[in-house]
Design an enzyme around this catalytic site. Structure first.
Site, PDB file in Angstrom:
ATOM      1  NE  ARG A 129      -4.399  -0.840   0.131  1.00  0.00           N
ATOM      2  CZ  ARG A 129      -4.615  -1.850  -0.711  1.00  0.00           C
ATOM      3  NH1 ARG A 129      -3.672  -2.230  -1.560  1.00  0.00           N
ATOM      4  NH2 ARG A 129      -5.775  -2.476  -0.735  1.00  0.00           N
ATOM      5  CD  GLU A 175      -2.488   3.692  -5.009  1.00  0.00           C
ATOM      6  OE1 GLU A 175      -1.315   3.377  -4.801  1.00  0.00           O
ATOM      7  OE2 GLU A 175      -3.377   2.876  -5.292  1.00  0.00           O
ATOM      8  CG  HIS A 231      -2.984  -0.264  -6.734  1.00  0.00           C
ATOM      9  ND1 HIS A 231      -3.329   0.424  -5.601  1.00  0.00           N
ATOM     10  CD2 HIS A 231      -3.163  -1.579  -6.439  1.00  0.00           C
ATOM     11  CE1 HIS A 231      -3.712  -0.421  -4.653  1.00  0.00           C
ATOM     12  NE2 HIS A 231      -3.618  -1.651  -5.155  1.00  0.00           N
TER      13      HIS A 231
HETATM   14  C1  8YV Z   1      -7.203  -4.008  -5.835  1.00  0.00           C
HETATM   15  C2  8YV Z   1      -5.491  -4.416  -4.013  1.00  0.00           C
HETATM   16  O1  8YV Z   1      -7.283  -4.159  -7.194  1.00  0.00           O
HETATM   17  O2  8YV Z   1      -6.739  -6.291  -3.334  1.00  0.00           O
HETATM   18  C3  8YV Z   1      -6.106  -5.303  -2.992  1.00  0.00           C
HETATM   19  O3  8YV Z   1      -5.936  -5.003  -1.788  1.00  0.00           O
HETATM   20  O4  8YV Z   1      -4.693  -3.594  -3.710  1.00  0.00           O
HETATM   21  C4  8YV Z   1      -5.871  -4.593  -5.444  1.00  0.00           C
HETATM   22  O5  8YV Z   1      -5.894  -5.961  -5.728  1.00  0.00           O
HETATM   23  C5  8YV Z   1      -7.374  -2.555  -5.507  1.00  0.00           C
HETATM   24  O6  8YV Z   1      -7.299  -2.342  -4.117  1.00  0.00           O
HETATM   25  C6  8YV Z   1      -8.725  -2.030  -5.970  1.00  0.00           C
HETATM   26  O7  8YV Z   1      -9.760  -2.510  -5.195  1.00  0.00           O
END
Ligand code: 8YV
Length: 326
Positions: A240, A269, A287
């Protein structure tokens, strides 16, 4: 009986909307318009459920303004966009999408590690810019991945997936640090050795961050931590934004305190710290670690299954705060 109402806050697969429409009256956002918090609250009025992604913040203010909301199903394994204690206090269920994205995300973590260590993005930009006029012995010489020491900070399912790839595929010596130590059988499966955070920073040739974001993990990697790493080391963040102090990292990359970084997530972001955009030794991706078509479909299916499971059958598949079910 009339159908319960739900909100799908972001664009998703049309099949997901169609499936949800079999069970609910669905308001969606297939135009993927950017909604303010005010818009989100307005659209959540009268909704029993919300299909969210990591970009919608569900906090005490939203919950107080949406008293009919019973469940928020995140299409993500991470759920730092949820104020889970506030949701629990209001008896709002949160769900996420674990497991279905583990291997895809681990693949990407490894791809970013490889791209970073072997300077793939930097050399591709050089070639496209027409700068490649002759071969030279040290052109884009990077660091080896095979046989090196892989450090993993955060050893959940995805961290273990990366460890397995490193140990079994690339003969890497795998070390990790985590809030709690893995059970011996899990450590054996990924040939990983538990070390202190300090030893991890000092010893890893490639350090991959896969820990969840929380107040405790905010800036877990800043100038002080980077200073403990090897000058030849690479750092990869697929966890993150906010876990790394991006300004400190950009400065460290510029000063060659570490060799290179690969980042899929950023503080604030989709904005990216401007200094990261100008340093050459960093690979930047938007991401996309879980972004394969089958995995995104599986994530959307699981989020939809959670809404249907809870609102129609009283049985969500992957609840985050099961205490609200009691
Ligand atoms: C998501 C992610 O695509 O699953 C997660 O925690 O970071 C990604 O796989 C993103 O968060 C959008 O929901």
């Amino acid at each position: 009986m009339s159908k319960q109402k739900i909100l799908v806050a972001r664009a998703v697969f049309p099949e997901t909307i169609a499936r949800l429409q079999q069970h609910f009256e669905v308001e969606h956002n297939q135009a993927d318009a950017a909604w303010s918090k005010h818009d989100l609250i307005a659209r959540l009025q009268g909704k029993a459920g919300a299909f969210t992604t990591g970009t919608e913040r569900i906090d005490a203010e939203v919950l107080a303004a949406c008293p009919e909301l019973k469940v928020c199903a995140n299409m993500a394994v991470g759920f730092n966009n949820f104020d889970l204690p506030a949701m629990t206090a209001r008896k709002v269920l949160g769900t996420n999408t674990p497991d279905v994205l583990t291997e895809t995300t681990a693949d990407f973590g490894f791809a970013l590690l490889m791209a970073t260590a072997r300077r793939i993005a930097e050399s591709e930009h050089y070639l496209r810019a027409g700068k490649w006029t002759k071969w030279s012995y040290d052109m884009f010489a990077g660091s080896d991945v095979h046989g090196s020491t892989l450090g993993i900070l955060g050893m959940g399912r995805i961290g273990q997936g990366i460890a397995r790839r490193g140990a079994h595929g690339f003969g890497m010596d795998v070390i990790y640090h985590n809030r709690s130590r893995l059970a011996p059988d899990l450590e054996a499966a990924c040939k990983a050795r538990y070390v202190s955070k300090e030893e991890l920073l000092k010893t890893a040739d490639h350090l991959v961050l896969v820990l969840p974001y929380s107040a405790e993990s905010h800036h877990a990697i800043g100038a002080k931590e980077i200073a403990q790493m090897k000058p030849t080391a690479t750092l990869v963040n697929i966890a993150r934004g906010g876990i790394v102090d991006d300004a400190a990292l950009a400065q460290a990359l510029r000063d060659k305190k570490i060799a290179a970084a690969g980042l899929d997530v950023f503080e604030g972001e989709p904005k990216v710290h401007p200094d990261l955009l100008t340093v050459p030794n960093v690979v930047l991706t938007p991401h996309i670690a879980s972004a394969t078509v089958p995995t995104r479909q599986a994530m959307a299916d699981l989020a939809a299954d959670n809404l249907i499971g809870f609102l129609v059958n009283g049985k969500p598949l992957t609840p985050l705060n099961p205490e609200v079910l009691k």
